[in-house]
Design an enzyme around this catalytic site. Structure first.
Site, PDB file in Angstrom:
ATOM      1  N   ARG A 152       0.839  -1.187   0.000  1.00 24.96           N
ATOM      2  CA  ARG A 152       0.000   0.000   0.000  1.00 24.96           C
ATOM      3  C   ARG A 152       0.881   1.246   0.000  1.00 24.96           C
ATOM      4  O   ARG A 152       1.958   1.265   0.590  1.00 24.96           O
ATOM      5  CB  ARG A 152      -0.886   0.036   1.255  1.00 24.96           C
ATOM      6  CG  ARG A 152      -2.051  -0.941   1.229  1.00 24.96           C
ATOM      7  CD  ARG A 152      -3.112  -0.532   0.217  1.00 24.96           C
ATOM      8  NE  ARG A 152      -4.263  -1.431   0.194  1.00 24.96           N
ATOM      9  CZ  ARG A 152      -4.393  -2.470  -0.634  1.00 24.96           C
ATOM     10  NH1 ARG A 152      -3.444  -2.743  -1.509  1.00 24.96           N
ATOM     11  NH2 ARG A 152      -5.483  -3.210  -0.615  1.00 24.96           N
TER      12      ARG A 152
ATOM     13  N   HIS B 236      -0.911   0.102  -9.742  1.00 25.45           N
ATOM     14  CA  HIS B 236      -1.589  -0.804  -8.796  1.00 25.45           C
ATOM     15  C   HIS B 236      -2.145  -2.034  -9.537  1.00 25.45           C
ATOM     16  O   HIS B 236      -3.322  -2.355  -9.426  1.00 25.45           O
ATOM     17  CB  HIS B 236      -2.721  -0.077  -8.049  1.00 25.45           C
ATOM     18  CG  HIS B 236      -3.180  -0.795  -6.817  1.00 25.45           C
ATOM     19  ND1 HIS B 236      -3.542  -0.157  -5.657  1.00 25.45           N
ATOM     20  CD2 HIS B 236      -3.345  -2.126  -6.552  1.00 25.45           C
ATOM     21  CE1 HIS B 236      -3.908  -1.048  -4.758  1.00 25.45           C
ATOM     22  NE2 HIS B 236      -3.796  -2.246  -5.271  1.00 25.45           N
TER      23      HIS B 236
HETATM   24  P1  NDP Z   1      -1.734 -11.704   4.936  1.00 30.76           P
HETATM   25  O1  NDP Z   1      -2.658 -11.194   5.970  1.00 30.76           O
HETATM   26  O2  NDP Z   1      -1.867 -13.120   4.486  1.00 30.76           O
HETATM   27  O3  NDP Z   1      -0.217 -11.521   5.443  1.00 30.76           O
HETATM   28  C1  NDP Z   1       0.199 -10.404   6.156  1.00 30.76           C
HETATM   29  C2  NDP Z   1       1.612 -10.663   6.676  1.00 30.76           C
HETATM   30  O4  NDP Z   1       2.108  -9.440   7.245  1.00 30.76           O
HETATM   31  C3  NDP Z   1       1.669 -11.721   7.782  1.00 30.76           C
HETATM   32  O5  NDP Z   1       2.830 -12.498   7.657  1.00 30.76           O
HETATM   33  C4  NDP Z   1       1.750 -10.872   9.054  1.00 30.76           C
HETATM   34  O6  NDP Z   1       2.401 -11.481  10.136  1.00 30.76           O
HETATM   35  C5  NDP Z   1       2.584  -9.709   8.561  1.00 30.76           C
HETATM   36  N1  NDP Z   1       2.403  -8.534   9.425  1.00 30.76           N
HETATM   37  C6  NDP Z   1       1.262  -7.834   9.643  1.00 30.76           C
HETATM   38  N2  NDP Z   1       1.493  -6.824  10.510  1.00 30.76           N
HETATM   39  C7  NDP Z   1       2.809  -6.884  10.836  1.00 30.76           C
HETATM   40  C8  NDP Z   1       3.646  -6.130  11.674  1.00 30.76           C
HETATM   41  N3  NDP Z   1       3.191  -5.088  12.378  1.00 30.76           N
HETATM   42  N4  NDP Z   1       4.948  -6.479  11.775  1.00 30.76           N
HETATM   43  C9  NDP Z   1       5.423  -7.541  11.077  1.00 30.76           C
HETATM   44  N5  NDP Z   1       4.673  -8.322  10.254  1.00 30.76           N
HETATM   45  C10 NDP Z   1       3.384  -7.986  10.144  1.00 30.76           C
HETATM   46  O7  NDP Z   1      -1.833 -10.719   3.699  1.00 30.76           O
HETATM   47  P2  NDP Z   1      -1.595 -11.015   2.126  1.00 30.76           P
HETATM   48  O8  NDP Z   1      -0.278 -11.669   1.977  1.00 30.76           O
HETATM   49  O9  NDP Z   1      -2.776 -11.679   1.529  1.00 30.76           O
HETATM   50  O10 NDP Z   1      -1.566  -9.520   1.544  1.00 30.76           O
HETATM   51  C11 NDP Z   1      -0.608  -8.580   1.990  1.00 30.76           C
HETATM   52  C12 NDP Z   1      -0.950  -7.181   1.483  1.00 30.76           C
HETATM   53  O11 NDP Z   1      -0.660  -7.080   0.095  1.00 30.76           O
HETATM   54  C13 NDP Z   1      -2.419  -6.775   1.571  1.00 30.76           C
HETATM   55  O12 NDP Z   1      -2.770  -6.348   2.875  1.00 30.76           O
HETATM   56  C14 NDP Z   1      -2.514  -5.653   0.550  1.00 30.76           C
HETATM   57  O13 NDP Z   1      -2.262  -4.411   1.179  1.00 30.76           O
HETATM   58  C15 NDP Z   1      -1.384  -5.959  -0.426  1.00 30.76           C
HETATM   59  N6  NDP Z   1      -1.907  -6.297  -1.760  1.00 30.76           N
HETATM   60  C16 NDP Z   1      -1.537  -5.528  -2.832  1.00 30.76           C
HETATM   61  C17 NDP Z   1      -1.980  -5.841  -4.100  1.00 30.76           C
HETATM   62  C18 NDP Z   1      -1.554  -5.048  -5.284  1.00 30.76           C
HETATM   63  O14 NDP Z   1      -2.103  -5.228  -6.372  1.00 30.76           O
HETATM   64  N7  NDP Z   1      -0.571  -4.181  -5.173  1.00 30.76           N
HETATM   65  C19 NDP Z   1      -2.860  -7.000  -4.339  1.00 30.76           C
HETATM   66  C20 NDP Z   1      -3.161  -7.739  -3.163  1.00 30.76           C
HETATM   67  C21 NDP Z   1      -2.699  -7.391  -1.929  1.00 30.76           C
HETATM   68  P3  NDP Z   1       1.787 -12.787  10.878  1.00 30.76           P
HETATM   69  O15 NDP Z   1       2.090 -13.925   9.922  1.00 30.76           O
HETATM   70  O16 NDP Z   1       2.537 -12.894  12.123  1.00 30.76           O
HETATM   71  O17 NDP Z   1       0.322 -12.540  11.028  1.00 30.76           O
HETATM   72  C1  OXD Z   2      -5.911  -6.009  -2.910  1.00 35.46           C
HETATM   73  C2  OXD Z   2      -5.496  -5.088  -3.949  1.00 35.46           C
HETATM   74  O1  OXD Z   2      -5.735  -5.699  -1.732  1.00 35.46           O
HETATM   75  O2  OXD Z   2      -5.980  -5.228  -5.078  1.00 35.46           O
HETATM   76  O3  OXD Z   2      -6.396  -7.086  -3.222  1.00 35.46           O
HETATM   77  O4  OXD Z   2      -4.662  -4.217  -3.718  1.00 35.46           O
END
Ligand code: NDP
Ligand code: OXD
Length: 309
Positions: free
Chosen positions: A224, A272
């Protein structure tokens, strides 16, 4: 069972039709203000009005993985917020990150510029071992990316809140492990959710720690725009502390035409699109979760409001 579809500027019809096919017997309609009560809603950036008008809502299904636009809203107390898990995005994210990494490591951007000038140039091969990749966030997407990068024999570091063991990936955990993770990584890939704890995490201090504090770090931000302290990036690039950045997400989207990122020679901008929701895959996933909820079974992807993801 009634289901509303509300997708901001996206067309709801293909989702309505797909959900009707996947859930025969369900009454699926595009949401309009004042619509009758529904059991579940399938949404992308819905207005607060939908939530205020539907206090009985049980499931709020986001058609994306990131829920930061939803955690800002006031949800009815019994509504479960559910995010997409993969939905076809993990493989695309792996492609995107590997492309950005390899383009930088192999200097294909330099070859492209040389070729445009008709210049036959040769660059010395670089040591893969000097380009350790650090993946922030080892969830559905981060884990897939870390595994894909490891396939190319780059050293890979992974950082997450609670820690995760992944073959071929050196793990770092929580705040205590953060600085060591940054110092051990040269190419930083951000796949964290945007929460109170992670907003602005890609800032001058943290980005300066990459590569043991030496110049030459590289940033790939695919999570993000709010993760990046935008004003910090250009000075780090101009001083040479960072060698470049590939950015798919921005604080304001679409990125305004006058924004400095568009024209900076060390920044690659994409709109994006690093990983797009695959409609049919996502409809099947959401329909499966709605069926499970109706049977009273637990489902994956339910957002924990205390953590913010
Ligand atoms: P998940 O919820 O599966 O994974 C999130 C990861 O981040 C977990 O490993 C979590 O740790 C870690 N995390 C969260 N908070 C912290 C913190 N404060 N410190 C350290 N680690 C942290 O999410 P996804 O993998 O499905 O997606 C990740 C992000 O990708 C989405 O939230 C979105 O913003 C972005 N995204 C962007 C897209 C694009 O087109 N650019 C498309 C899709 C998603 P833990 O394992 O311990 O919970
Ligand atoms: C998502 C994205 O969060 O498209 O899935 O960014």
């Amino acid at each position: 069972m009634r289901i509303a579809v509300c997708l901001s500027e996206l067309k709801p019809e293909p989702w309505v039709d797909g959900l009707r096919r996947a859930l025969p017997g369900a009454d699926v309609r595009a949401w309009t203000p004042g619509a009758p009560p529904v059991d579940h809603a399938v949404v992308w950036m819905p207005p607060q009005q939908l939530l205020d008008e539907q206090p009985q809502l049980r499931g709020l299904f986001n058609i994306g993985a990131g829920v930061d636009a939803l955690t800002r809203l006031r949800l009815p107390p019994r509504t479960q917020l559910v995010r997409l898990e993969d939905g076809g995005m993990a493989v695309q994210m792996a492609e995107y990150v590997c492309h950005a990494l390899i383009r930088h490591f192999r200097e294909f951007d330099v070859y492209e510029a040389d070729a445009r000038e008709g210049r036959w140039s040769y660059r010395k091969p670089r040591e893969r071992g000097d380009f350790a990749v650090g993946v922030m966030g080892l969830g559905v997407l981060g884990e897939r990316v870390a595994r894909a990068v490891a396939q190319f024999d780059f050293p890979v570091n992974g950082w997450s809140r609670s820690g995760k063991a992944i073959d071929g990936v050196r793990g770092f955990v929580g705040d205590d492990g953060f600085d060591a993770f940054l110092g051990a990584s040269r190419v930083l890939v951000n796949l964290l959710p945007l929460t109170e704890a992670t907003r602005g995490i890609l800032n001058r201090r943290n980005l300066s720690l990459l590569h043991g504090g030496q110049p030459g770090g590289y940033l790939v931000n695919v999570a993000r725009g709010g993760h990046l302290a935008e004003a910090d990036l250009v000075p780090l690039l101009d001083s040479g502390q960072l060698a470049g950045a590939t950015l798919d997400v921005f604080e304001v989207e679409p990125l305004p035409p006058a924004h400095a990122f568009w024209r900076h020679p060390k920044i690659t901008v994409t709109p994006h699109g690093s990983a797009r929701t695959e409609r049919e895959t996502s409809i099947a996933q959401i329909a499966g979760k709605i069926r499970a909820l109706e049977r009273g079974e637990p489902i994956g992807g339910v957002v924990d409001h205390n953590r913010g993801y």
